[in-house]
Design an enzyme around this catalytic site. Structure first.
Site, PDB file in Angstrom:
ATOM      1  N   ASP A 110     -15.148 -35.388   0.694  1.00 53.17           N
ATOM      2  CA  ASP A 110     -15.276 -33.921   0.725  1.00 53.17           C
ATOM      3  C   ASP A 110     -14.368 -33.239  -0.301  1.00 53.17           C
ATOM      4  OD1 ASP A 110     -13.214 -34.855   2.526  1.00 53.17           O
ATOM      5  OD2 ASP A 110     -13.113 -32.876   3.454  1.00 53.17           O
ATOM      6  N   HIS A 135      -1.483 -37.499   5.097  1.00 50.32           N
ATOM      7  CA  HIS A 135      -2.924 -37.587   5.356  1.00 50.32           C
ATOM      8  C   HIS A 135      -3.425 -39.015   5.179  1.00 50.32           C
ATOM      9  CE1 HIS A 135      -6.957 -36.143   5.826  1.00 50.32           C
ATOM     10  NE2 HIS A 135      -7.314 -36.554   4.626  1.00 50.32           N
TER      11      HIS A 135
HETATM   12 ZN   LIG Z   1      -9.133 -35.993   3.663  1.00 46.90          ZN
HETATM   13 ZN   LIG Z   2     -10.939 -33.037   3.744  1.00 48.91          ZN
END
Ligand SMILES: [Zn+2]
Ligand SMILES: [Zn+2]
Length: 304
Positions: free
Chosen positions: A64, A137
């Protein structure tokens, strides 16, 4: 400096939200942060051209945030772009861009300079720099700060005339911080004519991240913090598990870093009405907005 949110959804697009991309127009240059799928179409709708001097900063290699690159590169080529394009990103970005070039059948019409970067200052220009820290992340994933360098102080025209500097190119030289020599041999230094240096602007783009001390430090005193807020507060546990943030986490970072303005983005497709998230953040940091696709933010120059 004009900031345009091109995609503000998290992970999956919705009818109203495209995938992550933020365009910053600074003078004649385009700085693109992330390039989610559909970015090129959003650029067309936003009236952002494909030929400008440009840099793309990718935060991490989740689809994304990068799947817009193949389409963007192809369209730029079909339109006959000739200007070099610089692409910055964590380890893996080079292989990804090279794979597009080797497997998708189109002819690149311009040079791509790919820079695989780690943390610290990743880009140094005359008027600005870009710094990165590791985000919470995946490994590797980055948050970026665009930091303008101070610009020269205000030009005192009266003083320049008084010192006998004729109007014209000598004024421009002084304005850019260089001393000038007059026809009578006298040297005039810029400090005699210019006021105190004026501070530059600072924008921080988090990409995907959980809470992080490094990010607070990176965002210190920023004019604008663009922070992801994927899930609402009551889903904090899920957010932390996946390396994401809630509105309150974003707002705490904004408050701690003493930023001027907070915009939340990367909103999960589960929220049809993002006001729920906005209200949660505003309880902690009042000057918060929720990004919508095509939201525009203008940041005027500092006149301090
Ligand atoms: Zn991500
Ligand atoms: Zn993302």
């Amino acid at each position: 400096m004009q900031i345009t949110f091109l995609g503000t959804g998290g992970s999956i697009p919705t009818p109203k939200r495209g995938l992550s991309a933020v365009a910053i127009r600074r003078k004649n240059e385009l700085l693109l942060f992330d390039c989610g799928e559909g970015t090129q179409r959003q650029m067309i709708q936003a009236g952002i051209g494909f030929h400008k001097k440009a840099k793309v900063f990718v935060t991490h290699l989740h689809g994304d945030h990068v799947l817009g690159l193949p389409g963007l590169l192809q369209t730029m080529s079909l339109l006959g772009r000739t200007n070099k394009l610089e692409i910055y990103g964590p380890q893996g970005i080079k292989e990804f861009v090279e794979a597009i070039n080797q497997t998708v059948s189109f002819t690149l019409t311009f040079h791509i300079k790919i820079k695989e970067i780690e943390v610290g200052i990743v880009c140094q220009e005359k008027e600005y720099k870009v710094s990165a820290v590791q985000s919470v992340h995946m490994n590797p994933s980055l948050s970026y700060a665009l930091i303008e360098k101070p610009r020269p102080g205000r030009f005192n025209k009266e003083k320049a005339k008084e010192l006998g500097v004729p109007e014209g190119h000598l004024w421009s030289k002084l304005q850019s911080g260089e001393s000038v020599k007059l026809t009578d041999g006298k040297v005039v230094y810029p400090k005699l004519i210019l006021g105190a240096a004026r501070s530059g602007r600072k924008i921080v783009y988090t990409g995907d991240t959980g809470p992080s001390k490094l990010l607070v430090k990176l965002a210190e005193n920023a004019d604008l913090l663009i922070h992801e807020a994927t899930f609402e507060d009551k889903m904090k546990e899920r957010a932390l598990e996946d390396g994401h943030s809630t509105p309150s986490i974003a707002a705490e970072t904004a408050k701690e870093a003493d930023v001027k303005r907070l915009v939340l983005t990367h909103i999960s497709a589960r929220y049809k009405d993002a006001n729920l998230l906005l209200n949660q953040a505003r309880k902690i940091f009042a000057n918060t907005e929720i990004a919508e696709d095509f939201l525009r933010v203008e940041l005027p120059l500092h006149e301090d």
